[in-house]
Enzyme design. Sequence first.
Site, PDB file in Angstrom:
ATOM      1  CE  LYS A 127      -1.530   0.868  14.401  1.00 57.14           C
ATOM      2  NZ  LYS A 127      -0.975  -0.340  14.949  1.00 57.14           N
ATOM      3  CB  CYS A 169       7.563   2.624  16.205  1.00 57.66           C
ATOM      4  SG  CYS A 169       7.042   2.906  17.885  1.00 57.66           S
ATOM      5  N   GLY A 205       0.832  -1.210   0.000  1.00 50.96           N
ATOM      6  CA  GLY A 205       0.000   0.000   0.000  1.00 50.96           C
ATOM      7  C   GLY A 205       0.854   1.242   0.000  1.00 50.96           C
TER       8      GLY A 205
END
Length: 432
Positions: free
Chosen positions: A315, A255, A248
């Site tokens: 996300k 992180c 994607g």
Amino acid sequence: MKIDVIGLGYVGLVASACLAEEGHNVTGYDTNTKKLKSISSGDIPFYEPNLNELVKLAIQKQTFELKKIDKYENLFADAIIIAVGTPLSNMGTLDISQIQVAIKWIISNYQNLPFIIIKSTVPPGTGEKLISQYPELANKYISNPEFLREGQAISDWKNPDRIISGSKNLEGNKCIEKIYENYTAPFVHSDITSSEMIKFASNAFLANKISFINEIANLCDKLGAYVDDVSKGIGLDPRIGPNYLIPGVGYGGSCFPKDVQSLSDLSMTHLQSFDLLQSIITTNQKQQLMPYFYLSEKFDNLQGLKVCVLGLSFKAGTDDIRESSSINLINQLSNSGVIINTYDPVSINNSKKVLPETVNFFDDPFDAINGVQATIIMTEWSEFQNLDWKKVYKSMKNPKIIFDGKNYLNQKLIQDLGFEYFAVGRKIKSQK
Ligand code: UDX
């Protein structure tokens, strides 16, 4: 056990609430009064599923109390977890100054030096450096990296794959074994530097998997192969494994980008060229802007193009926008004159602080989509998967492009409705 936690950010607060739930007596310390007040009144300052409830319950049961970092006399704890931030400094290295401040504070406020458990991510070698600065830490310092994923932090805490402890003596290992005595995960006891390296190497390896599958996906587009099948096919090899093979628009978050960069810098400092790390980073930077490259190829001029970007966090399951692919993409599109509408279920407030004023924020995805020529999905929120795509089709303007930056929409459904569908490595028409 009496466990104190310094730094009530994401990791510190999850650790505090989970340890308190397990029956430990936890005191959480932070310098930020506003944050302490907000947590005490049951309102944690970021979005993490179920954490608010867990914190509230622990406060109610009096297994978790909050205190400001201040001058105290003769504090006592069996162990102290340090979970303060280690941001990337302007020099490109991780700034460990907050850890140093915490250590100094511990030394001057506790009656006997407790075990000091470092959960903050630090470059390998940091623990030994700190011990040479503060020799009294030598038998008390434990590196115990965390592997919590945002959005799933509580379940990750409760179901660890492994528990790492890096220390100079058996007592350190025993302390970690006692804290996690109810867990079935294997313990890995090592020296401090190896423990620190485990964290960096884990994150760099996962980032590597993502950049690798992204490059494979790009090649699939050129060759007419279907990356979902390729990903499945290689992931079934137990030596490779199925996770972190979803292609994607690249990885983001607090992180992976920071840790890969920092490991790369560390290897340069030691005059060892670790070229692979730089390639992981370069691939990711390119991948984050994939929808921009696609639109630039499709349209002679992006000026005035109306686009909707769905998803702002790095996300799903979090309102964290640090190093988010979506934020980087929107900045790039905006610099090219694209008119941008956007929607995210939880990250709008955070994004408003960093995105250009010209970006239009909406509280409803359909309002954001109305009248745009292209819709780009940048975060895999399930509500985007379940949108009424017929309604979306009616409200968009030609050429009605859907860029599925997370390769997670039902491609056949979208294409059958008449959209121009584009993803990464899914160029051929799906039969499924
Ligand atoms: C990560 C590590 O997983 C965790 O162990 C560590 O302690 C902190 O960093 P986190 O940053 O919360 O956790 O996110 P993670 O779920 O690992 O995803 C990182 C990024 O990779 C996200 O942008 C995600 O969208 C992307 N990703 C993940 C992919 O692009 N493809 C995948 O297959 C998996």
